[in-house]
Design a protein around this motif. Structure first.
Motif, PDB file in Angstrom:
ATOM      1  N   TRP A  86     134.868  93.259  55.639  1.00 57.57           N
ATOM      2  CA  TRP A  86     134.678  93.394  54.197  1.00 57.57           C
ATOM      3  C   TRP A  86     135.265  92.192  53.457  1.00 57.57           C
ATOM      4  CZ3 TRP A  86     131.603  94.822  50.805  1.00 57.57           C
ATOM      5  CH2 TRP A  86     131.955  94.919  49.459  1.00 57.57           C
ATOM      6  N   LEU A  87     136.435  91.732  53.880  1.00 50.99           N
ATOM      7  CA  LEU A  87     137.029  90.552  53.247  1.00 50.99           C
ATOM      8  C   LEU A  87     136.134  89.327  53.425  1.00 50.99           C
ATOM      9  CD1 LEU A  87     140.774  91.024  54.255  1.00 50.99           C
ATOM     10  CD2 LEU A  87     139.767  91.307  51.969  1.00 50.99           C
ATOM     11  N   LEU A  88     135.581  89.162  54.624  1.00 49.42           N
ATOM     12  CA  LEU A  88     134.684  88.044  54.891  1.00 49.42           C
ATOM     13  C   LEU A  88     133.411  88.167  54.070  1.00 49.42           C
ATOM     14  CD1 LEU A  88     134.392  85.512  56.704  1.00 49.42           C
ATOM     15  CD2 LEU A  88     133.242  86.976  58.378  1.00 49.42           C
ATOM     16  N   PHE A  89     132.837  89.363  54.027  1.00 46.45           N
ATOM     17  CA  PHE A  89     131.627  89.607  53.247  1.00 46.45           C
ATOM     18  C   PHE A  89     131.881  89.310  51.767  1.00 46.45           C
ATOM     19  CE2 PHE A  89     128.814  92.215  50.678  1.00 46.45           C
ATOM     20  CZ  PHE A  89     127.576  91.930  51.236  1.00 46.45           C
ATOM     21  N   GLN A  90     132.991  89.801  51.229  1.00 51.10           N
ATOM     22  CA  GLN A  90     133.323  89.559  49.822  1.00 51.10           C
ATOM     23  C   GLN A  90     133.407  88.068  49.536  1.00 51.10           C
ATOM     24  OE1 GLN A  90     136.968  92.014  49.562  1.00 51.10           O
ATOM     25  NE2 GLN A  90     136.126  92.670  47.601  1.00 51.10           N
ATOM     26  N   LYS A 114     128.767  86.674  57.630  1.00 48.61           N
ATOM     27  CA  LYS A 114     128.708  85.428  56.857  1.00 48.61           C
ATOM     28  C   LYS A 114     127.276  85.133  56.419  1.00 48.61           C
ATOM     29  CE  LYS A 114     129.460  80.474  57.147  1.00 48.61           C
ATOM     30  NZ  LYS A 114     129.808  79.340  58.001  1.00 48.61           N
ATOM     31  N   SER A 115     126.321  85.261  57.329  1.00 49.58           N
ATOM     32  CA  SER A 115     124.923  84.949  57.008  1.00 49.58           C
ATOM     33  C   SER A 115     124.390  85.844  55.899  1.00 49.58           C
ATOM     34  CB  SER A 115     124.045  85.098  58.251  1.00 49.58           C
ATOM     35  OG  SER A 115     124.457  84.193  59.243  1.00 49.58           O
ATOM     36  N   ILE A 116     124.616  87.152  56.014  1.00 47.68           N
ATOM     37  CA  ILE A 116     124.135  88.090  55.000  1.00 47.68           C
ATOM     38  C   ILE A 116     124.873  87.858  53.683  1.00 47.68           C
ATOM     39  CG2 ILE A 116     124.004  90.543  54.356  1.00 47.68           C
ATOM     40  CD1 ILE A 116     121.939  89.803  56.427  1.00 47.68           C
ATOM     41  N   GLY A 117     126.180  87.621  53.762  1.00 47.69           N
ATOM     42  CA  GLY A 117     126.957  87.343  52.549  1.00 47.69           C
ATOM     43  C   GLY A 117     126.453  86.115  51.817  1.00 47.69           C
ATOM     44  N   CYS A 118     126.178  85.048  52.563  1.00 48.10           N
ATOM     45  CA  CYS A 118     125.644  83.819  51.947  1.00 48.10           C
ATOM     46  C   CYS A 118     124.275  84.070  51.318  1.00 48.10           C
ATOM     47  CB  CYS A 118     125.543  82.701  52.990  1.00 48.10           C
ATOM     48  SG  CYS A 118     127.130  82.013  53.470  1.00 48.10           S
ATOM     49  N   LEU A 119     123.444  84.823  52.000  1.00 49.23           N
ATOM     50  CA  LEU A 119     122.115  85.143  51.478  1.00 49.23           C
ATOM     51  C   LEU A 119     122.229  85.904  50.157  1.00 49.23           C
ATOM     52  CD1 LEU A 119     118.965  85.455  51.886  1.00 49.23           C
ATOM     53  CD2 LEU A 119     119.537  87.625  52.984  1.00 49.23           C
ATOM     54  N   LEU A 120     123.133  86.864  50.116  1.00 55.43           N
ATOM     55  CA  LEU A 120     123.246  87.728  48.937  1.00 55.43           C
ATOM     56  C   LEU A 120     124.016  87.080  47.789  1.00 55.43           C
ATOM     57  CD1 LEU A 120     123.841  91.148  50.691  1.00 55.43           C
ATOM     58  CD2 LEU A 120     121.765  90.346  49.549  1.00 55.43           C
ATOM     59  N   ARG A 121     124.713  86.017  48.056  1.00 55.69           N
ATOM     60  CA  ARG A 121     125.509  85.364  47.001  1.00 55.69           C
ATOM     61  C   ARG A 121     124.648  84.961  45.807  1.00 55.69           C
ATOM     62  NH1 ARG A 121     130.510  82.140  48.060  1.00 55.69           N
ATOM     63  NH2 ARG A 121     131.251  81.646  45.984  1.00 55.69           N
ATOM     64  N   SER A 122     123.456  84.494  46.074  1.00 54.64           N
ATOM     65  CA  SER A 122     122.581  84.050  44.979  1.00 54.64           C
ATOM     66  C   SER A 122     121.668  85.166  44.482  1.00 54.64           C
ATOM     67  CB  SER A 122     121.742  82.857  45.436  1.00 54.64           C
ATOM     68  OG  SER A 122     120.899  83.245  46.509  1.00 54.64           O
ATOM     69  N   LYS A 123     121.737  86.317  45.098  1.00 54.89           N
ATOM     70  CA  LYS A 123     120.896  87.454  44.703  1.00 54.89           C
ATOM     71  C   LYS A 123     121.785  88.482  44.015  1.00 54.89           C
ATOM     72  CE  LYS A 123     117.634  85.855  47.532  1.00 54.89           C
ATOM     73  NZ  LYS A 123     116.744  84.866  47.077  1.00 54.89           N
ATOM     74  N   ARG A 124     121.624  88.634  42.757  1.00 53.05           N
ATOM     75  CA  ARG A 124     122.486  89.523  42.001  1.00 53.05           C
ATOM     76  C   ARG A 124     121.804  90.831  41.614  1.00 53.05           C
ATOM     77  NH1 ARG A 124     126.239  88.786  43.816  1.00 53.05           N
ATOM     78  NH2 ARG A 124     128.074  87.744  43.207  1.00 53.05           N
ATOM     79  N   ASP A 125     120.522  90.947  41.931  1.00 54.09           N
ATOM     80  CA  ASP A 125     119.823  92.162  41.511  1.00 54.09           C
ATOM     81  C   ASP A 125     119.972  93.254  42.565  1.00 54.09           C
ATOM     82  OD1 ASP A 125     116.763  92.118  42.960  1.00 54.09           O
ATOM     83  OD2 ASP A 125     117.900  90.236  42.891  1.00 54.09           O
ATOM     84  N   MET A 126     120.177  94.454  42.096  1.00 57.35           N
ATOM     85  CA  MET A 126     120.397  95.607  42.962  1.00 57.35           C
ATOM     86  C   MET A 126     119.215  95.838  43.893  1.00 57.35           C
ATOM     87  SD  MET A 126     122.224  97.988  44.094  1.00 57.35           S
ATOM     88  CE  MET A 126     123.582  98.133  42.986  1.00 57.35           C
ATOM     89  N   GLN A 127     118.001  95.589  43.417  1.00 62.03           N
ATOM     90  CA  GLN A 127     116.800  95.835  44.213  1.00 62.03           C
ATOM     91  C   GLN A 127     116.832  95.037  45.520  1.00 62.03           C
ATOM     92  OE1 GLN A 127     114.544  98.154  43.726  1.00 62.03           O
ATOM     93  NE2 GLN A 127     113.457  97.561  45.586  1.00 62.03           N
ATOM     94  N   THR A 128     117.191  93.763  45.450  1.00 58.31           N
ATOM     95  CA  THR A 128     117.249  92.920  46.648  1.00 58.31           C
ATOM     96  C   THR A 128     118.304  93.445  47.618  1.00 58.31           C
ATOM     97  OG1 THR A 128     116.548  90.990  45.387  1.00 58.31           O
ATOM     98  CG2 THR A 128     117.639  90.564  47.494  1.00 58.31           C
ATOM     99  N   TRP A 129     119.466  93.802  47.118  1.00 55.60           N
ATOM    100  CA  TRP A 129     120.526  94.319  47.970  1.00 55.60           C
ATOM    101  C   TRP A 129     120.086  95.618  48.644  1.00 55.60           C
ATOM    102  CZ3 TRP A 129     126.217  93.113  47.685  1.00 55.60           C
ATOM    103  CH2 TRP A 129     126.432  91.800  47.242  1.00 55.60           C
ATOM    104  N   LEU A 130     119.438  96.488  47.896  1.00 52.44           N
ATOM    105  CA  LEU A 130     118.950  97.747  48.477  1.00 52.44           C
ATOM    106  C   LEU A 130     117.890  97.489  49.544  1.00 52.44           C
ATOM    107  CD1 LEU A 130     118.793 100.059  45.339  1.00 52.44           C
ATOM    108  CD2 LEU A 130     120.266 100.356  47.360  1.00 52.44           C
TER     109      LEU A 130
END
Length: 184
Positions: free
Chosen positions: A119-123, A157-173
């Motif tokens: 979780w710390l790494l993901f954050q 790390k890969s998923i965290g980096c991908l999601l860093r620029s995606k702030r919309d809930m739809q993409t995360w879901l």
């Protein structure tokens, strides 16, 4: 690390990958040590010029993600390193057979990260320095995504980096509910 740099004249890091090509790998080793493009394409020529560059030097090399289990591969790869004064090679692999093949010291088997460390790494990668409310929907979905990474730091790390620029809930879901997780 400065302590490592003090011990060696030359240092290099090469990603080996599943597709093994001795010529390509030897060129990559040359380029990693010299920080300049290799002008040669024939394996024998690359071996000769690499031998010259390493002669009398102390060398540290990381061979990352080694897959080839053939003893002859290892011998061919080490050939141009024989003229170095000293050589230390750190090999990363997922294969116990490869670890046994190249082993001169006891292998270090890395386990999965704990959920808290994941979780710390993901954050770090997903949110950066931004302060995020632990009760927010993105945090809740992020925790579900992180758990699906199975404690694997590269996946986190890969998923965290991908999601860093995606702030919309739809993409995360969508990522959280993706069928991709069925195959990993």
């Amino acid at each position: 690390d400065g302590r490592v740099q003090e011990q060696f004249d030359l240092m290099g890091w090469v990603h080996v990958s599943e597709t093994f090509d001795l010529r390509r790998l030897t060129i990559a080793i040359y380029e990693s040590f010299t920080r300049e493009p290799c002008e040669y394409s024939e394996l024998n020529s690359v071996h000769d010029v690499l031998k010259q560059k390493l002669r009398g030097k102390s060398v540290f090399m990381v061979l990352d993600d080694l897959w080839n289990e053939r003893q002859s591969f290892w011998q061919d790869l080490m050939c141009p390193l024989k003229d170095a004064e000293s050589v230390m090679i750190l090999v990363t692999t997922r294969s116990k057979e490869i670890a046994r093949l190249v082993q001169t010291v006891e292998p270090v088997v890395l386990g999965s990260l704990s959920e808290e460390h994941c979780w710390l790494l993901f954050q770090h990668y997903a949110f950066g320095d931004r302060i995020i409310d632990e009760e927010s929907s993105l945090v809740q979905v992020g925790r579900k995504i992180m758990q699906k990474c199975g404690g694997l730091p590269l996946a986190v790390k890969s998923i965290g980096c991908l999601l860093r620029s995606k702030r919309d809930m739809q993409t995360w879901l969508e990522i959280s509910e993706s069928e991709f997780w069925e195959y990993s």
